[in-house]
Write a protein that holds these residues in place. Sequence first.
Motif, PDB file in Angstrom:
ATOM      1  N   GLN A 111      -3.421  10.391  62.188  1.00 28.17           N
ATOM      2  CA  GLN A 111      -2.775   9.174  61.741  1.00 28.17           C
ATOM      3  C   GLN A 111      -3.108   8.937  60.268  1.00 28.17           C
ATOM      4  O   GLN A 111      -4.245   9.136  59.840  1.00 28.17           O
ATOM      5  CB  GLN A 111      -3.249   7.976  62.565  1.00 28.17           C
ATOM      6  CG  GLN A 111      -2.691   7.953  63.980  1.00 28.17           C
ATOM      7  CD  GLN A 111      -1.180   7.851  64.022  1.00 28.17           C
ATOM      8  OE1 GLN A 111      -0.513   8.707  64.591  1.00 28.17           O
ATOM      9  NE2 GLN A 111      -0.639   6.801  63.411  1.00 28.17           N
ATOM     10  N   TRP A 112      -2.104   8.516  59.502  1.00 25.59           N
ATOM     11  CA  TRP A 112      -2.246   8.340  58.067  1.00 25.59           C
ATOM     12  C   TRP A 112      -2.095   6.866  57.722  1.00 25.59           C
ATOM     13  O   TRP A 112      -1.531   6.088  58.495  1.00 25.59           O
ATOM     14  CB  TRP A 112      -1.193   9.180  57.344  1.00 25.59           C
ATOM     15  CG  TRP A 112      -1.439   9.387  55.875  1.00 25.59           C
ATOM     16  CD1 TRP A 112      -0.842   8.743  54.854  1.00 25.59           C
ATOM     17  CD2 TRP A 112      -2.358  10.314  55.288  1.00 25.59           C
ATOM     18  NE1 TRP A 112      -1.317   9.217  53.643  1.00 25.59           N
ATOM     19  CE2 TRP A 112      -2.256  10.175  53.878  1.00 25.59           C
ATOM     20  CE3 TRP A 112      -3.254  11.253  55.796  1.00 25.59           C
ATOM     21  CZ2 TRP A 112      -3.004  10.932  52.988  1.00 25.59           C
ATOM     22  CZ3 TRP A 112      -3.999  12.003  54.907  1.00 25.59           C
ATOM     23  CH2 TRP A 112      -3.881  11.850  53.527  1.00 25.59           C
ATOM     24  N   GLU A 113      -2.608   6.501  56.578  1.00 20.19           N
ATOM     25  CA  GLU A 113      -2.494   5.112  56.138  1.00 20.19           C
ATOM     26  C   GLU A 113      -1.030   4.756  55.882  1.00 20.19           C
ATOM     27  O   GLU A 113      -0.201   5.638  55.640  1.00 20.19           O
ATOM     28  CB  GLU A 113      -3.310   4.914  54.863  1.00 20.19           C
ATOM     29  CG  GLU A 113      -2.831   5.770  53.708  1.00 20.19           C
ATOM     30  CD  GLU A 113      -3.772   5.732  52.520  1.00 20.19           C
ATOM     31  OE1 GLU A 113      -3.283   5.958  51.395  1.00 20.19           O
ATOM     32  OE2 GLU A 113      -4.969   5.493  52.720  1.00 20.19           O
ATOM     33  N   PRO A 114      -0.665   3.470  55.949  1.00 18.27           N
ATOM     34  CA  PRO A 114       0.724   3.077  55.693  1.00 18.27           C
ATOM     35  C   PRO A 114       1.187   3.555  54.324  1.00 18.27           C
ATOM     36  O   PRO A 114       0.424   3.567  53.362  1.00 18.27           O
ATOM     37  CB  PRO A 114       0.677   1.549  55.756  1.00 18.27           C
ATOM     38  CG  PRO A 114      -0.493   1.244  56.633  1.00 18.27           C
ATOM     39  CD  PRO A 114      -1.516   2.309  56.329  1.00 18.27           C
ATOM     40  N   ILE A 115       2.456   3.938  54.251  1.00 19.21           N
ATOM     41  CA  ILE A 115       2.984   4.436  52.975  1.00 19.21           C
ATOM     42  C   ILE A 115       3.923   3.429  52.315  1.00 19.21           C
ATOM     43  O   ILE A 115       4.520   3.726  51.286  1.00 19.21           O
ATOM     44  CB  ILE A 115       3.675   5.807  53.159  1.00 19.21           C
ATOM     45  CG1 ILE A 115       4.696   5.792  54.296  1.00 19.21           C
ATOM     46  CG2 ILE A 115       2.662   6.888  53.429  1.00 19.21           C
ATOM     47  CD1 ILE A 115       6.054   5.397  53.925  1.00 19.21           C
ATOM     48  N   ALA A 116       4.046   2.228  52.917  1.00 17.65           N
ATOM     49  CA  ALA A 116       4.832   1.143  52.322  1.00 17.65           C
ATOM     50  C   ALA A 116       4.355  -0.172  52.924  1.00 17.65           C
ATOM     51  O   ALA A 116       3.904  -0.201  54.076  1.00 17.65           O
ATOM     52  CB  ALA A 116       6.318   1.347  52.577  1.00 17.65           C
ATOM     53  N   PRO A 117       4.426  -1.277  52.178  1.00 18.65           N
ATOM     54  CA  PRO A 117       3.942  -2.564  52.693  1.00 18.65           C
ATOM     55  C   PRO A 117       4.760  -3.100  53.857  1.00 18.65           C
ATOM     56  O   PRO A 117       4.248  -3.860  54.681  1.00 18.65           O
ATOM     57  CB  PRO A 117       4.055  -3.495  51.474  1.00 18.65           C
ATOM     58  CG  PRO A 117       4.156  -2.593  50.286  1.00 18.65           C
ATOM     59  CD  PRO A 117       4.836  -1.357  50.772  1.00 18.65           C
ATOM     60  N   SER A 118       6.046  -2.750  53.938  1.00 18.80           N
ATOM     61  CA  SER A 118       6.920  -3.293  54.974  1.00 18.80           C
ATOM     62  C   SER A 118       8.030  -2.299  55.268  1.00 18.80           C
ATOM     63  O   SER A 118       8.223  -1.319  54.542  1.00 18.80           O
ATOM     64  CB  SER A 118       7.530  -4.622  54.517  1.00 18.80           C
ATOM     65  OG  SER A 118       8.403  -4.406  53.412  1.00 18.80           O
ATOM     66  N   ASP A 119       8.782  -2.580  56.344  1.00 19.53           N
ATOM     67  CA  ASP A 119       9.915  -1.716  56.666  1.00 19.53           C
ATOM     68  C   ASP A 119      10.954  -1.729  55.545  1.00 19.53           C
ATOM     69  O   ASP A 119      11.569  -0.704  55.238  1.00 19.53           O
ATOM     70  CB  ASP A 119      10.561  -2.166  57.980  1.00 19.53           C
ATOM     71  CG  ASP A 119       9.693  -1.844  59.193  1.00 19.53           C
ATOM     72  OD1 ASP A 119       8.682  -1.129  59.023  1.00 19.53           O
ATOM     73  OD2 ASP A 119      10.017  -2.315  60.296  1.00 19.53           O
ATOM     74  N   LYS A 120      11.153  -2.889  54.938  1.00 13.30           N
ATOM     75  CA  LYS A 120      12.096  -2.994  53.818  1.00 13.30           C
ATOM     76  C   LYS A 120      11.662  -2.096  52.672  1.00 13.30           C
ATOM     77  O   LYS A 120      12.483  -1.401  52.055  1.00 13.30           O
ATOM     78  CB  LYS A 120      12.196  -4.448  53.356  1.00 13.30           C
ATOM     79  CG  LYS A 120      13.144  -4.653  52.181  1.00 13.30           C
ATOM     80  CD  LYS A 120      13.181  -6.120  51.750  1.00 13.30           C
ATOM     81  CE  LYS A 120      14.101  -6.306  50.541  1.00 13.30           C
ATOM     82  NZ  LYS A 120      14.132  -7.740  50.105  1.00 13.30           N
ATOM     83  N   ASP A 121      10.359  -2.110  52.381  1.00 17.72           N
ATOM     84  CA  ASP A 121       9.848  -1.254  51.309  1.00 17.72           C
ATOM     85  C   ASP A 121       9.954   0.222  51.682  1.00 17.72           C
ATOM     86  O   ASP A 121      10.160   1.076  50.809  1.00 17.72           O
ATOM     87  CB  ASP A 121       8.400  -1.614  50.997  1.00 17.72           C
ATOM     88  CG  ASP A 121       8.278  -2.973  50.335  1.00 17.72           C
ATOM     89  OD1 ASP A 121       8.853  -3.160  49.253  1.00 17.72           O
ATOM     90  OD2 ASP A 121       7.622  -3.856  50.914  1.00 17.72           O
ATOM     91  N   LEU A 122       9.795   0.544  52.973  1.00 20.52           N
ATOM     92  CA  LEU A 122       9.934   1.924  53.419  1.00 20.52           C
ATOM     93  C   LEU A 122      11.355   2.416  53.175  1.00 20.52           C
ATOM     94  O   LEU A 122      11.572   3.531  52.686  1.00 20.52           O
ATOM     95  CB  LEU A 122       9.579   2.039  54.901  1.00 20.52           C
ATOM     96  CG  LEU A 122       9.807   3.408  55.554  1.00 20.52           C
ATOM     97  CD1 LEU A 122       9.027   4.500  54.835  1.00 20.52           C
ATOM     98  CD2 LEU A 122       9.424   3.358  57.040  1.00 20.52           C
ATOM     99  N   VAL A 123      12.345   1.583  53.514  1.00 23.74           N
ATOM    100  CA  VAL A 123      13.742   1.943  53.238  1.00 23.74           C
ATOM    101  C   VAL A 123      13.949   2.117  51.740  1.00 23.74           C
ATOM    102  O   VAL A 123      14.619   3.056  51.289  1.00 23.74           O
ATOM    103  CB  VAL A 123      14.695   0.867  53.806  1.00 23.74           C
ATOM    104  CG1 VAL A 123      16.134   1.148  53.361  1.00 23.74           C
ATOM    105  CG2 VAL A 123      14.614   0.832  55.324  1.00 23.74           C
TER     106      VAL A 123
END
Length: 461
Positions: A111-123
């Motif tokens: 498991q890796w640390e989050p790569i964006a603060p939110s789903d919106k930022d991931l998109v």
Amino acid sequence: MGYEVIAELRHRASLKIGQASAEDPTMTEQDRRQHGQKIIIETVSEWATKYAATATPLSAAQEAQLTQAVYDELFRAGRLQPLLDDPTVENIIIRGADNVRVDYADRPSKQWEPIAPSDKDLVGLVNHIARMQGQGERALTPATPNLNMRLSDGSRLAASYWVTPEPHVVIRRHRTRGKSLEDLTGWGTIDPSMASFLRAAVRARKNIVVVGSQGVGKTSLLRAMAREIPSNERVGTLESEYELYLHEDPEGPEVVPFEGRESNGERGPDGKLQGELTLTDLFPQLLRMSLRRVIVGEVRSREIVPMLHAMNEGEGGSMCTLHARSPQLAIERMATLCLEAGIGMSETLAYRLIAQAINLIVYVRLVDETELVGPDGRPGRKHRFVSHIMEITGIGEHGRPSHQMVFAPRDDERGREPRGVPHGNISQVCLQDLVRAGFDRSVLLNPRGSWTRPLETVMPV
């Protein structure tokens, strides 16, 4: 530094870079990146100076890491970039911004640390990557909820949202570009006997289908086999996204590369997706390119029919990959795709077309033991190897293709060998063609093959 600091520095540098680009509209992308690097260094340096007045100053290495992180945010893949730079990473599986799993080639998944603060930022990150890769016409939006594209390092990215509760992103790495059959022999994927057989099969212009489940190494094997094509031959490649990259291989043949294209999400008056070009759409144009062979990166749908026709009508030597759980099921899979093509083909005709087109089916198997530990405490690993090479010998009973195993596992008084070893079954016509292409027929007389070391698995295979 926390991500908030990186985001703030990215914002500051982005404003300055945007201003510089507006002042000089003739600036190329390379110039923009070089100028951007200078601005980022200055921005981080200014921030670090102010930070040192109230806290422990950053070391030179820490400042360089912060500068790289900001550069990655603006010009590369952000917090995904360290994973893309890691040669041991095989797959990056993302389910929402805070659920990231990394599959490695030589150790258990993590498991890796989050790569964006939110789903919106991931998109936003996914669409940023699309723009940075020169594929700005592609984007993950409510109108186009599925996005597939290639990255500059050869990886393949697939993303979906609005048809799923949260964004789902999968990045499949290709770590084996430019590798040969000898390299695959050194990794244990094939043994020298198989390498010599496959080399001769390519040179003898046999039509070959490489099959297996997802992620077993089908593309790597196909790419290595394609490098055996004489350099003076003109070859066409057809892929949804470039993965073979034969057109960038200086040691390979002359290549005409065709790549499919996704739609822009809109439909025309005829109901068809505008801008979309499927492999089936591209096949007729590809065949007009004065080719001697056709290679399809992966057959998934209706392109199976023109692929089989190309194998039948040409000089031979075409190749493709296909998802199937065994070499025998590959025949059924191809027949099913023919029937689903929507051209009214009968089952009898589908089987006849397959029997006439295909010479060899090569099955690649994966044994994943990365979650296991051996009795001696050593961790398990992934084992990828060719377990079967099957020859299609014509029409058999009930109108289905007949076949025989040239290489297959063996289980006898000397023990079980799960990897492919010679079984001595091959038609005289095929053998004579291989011998003329430089194959030593005595290779098929060794019932244990020429594997240089045993398959060291935690559990018996």
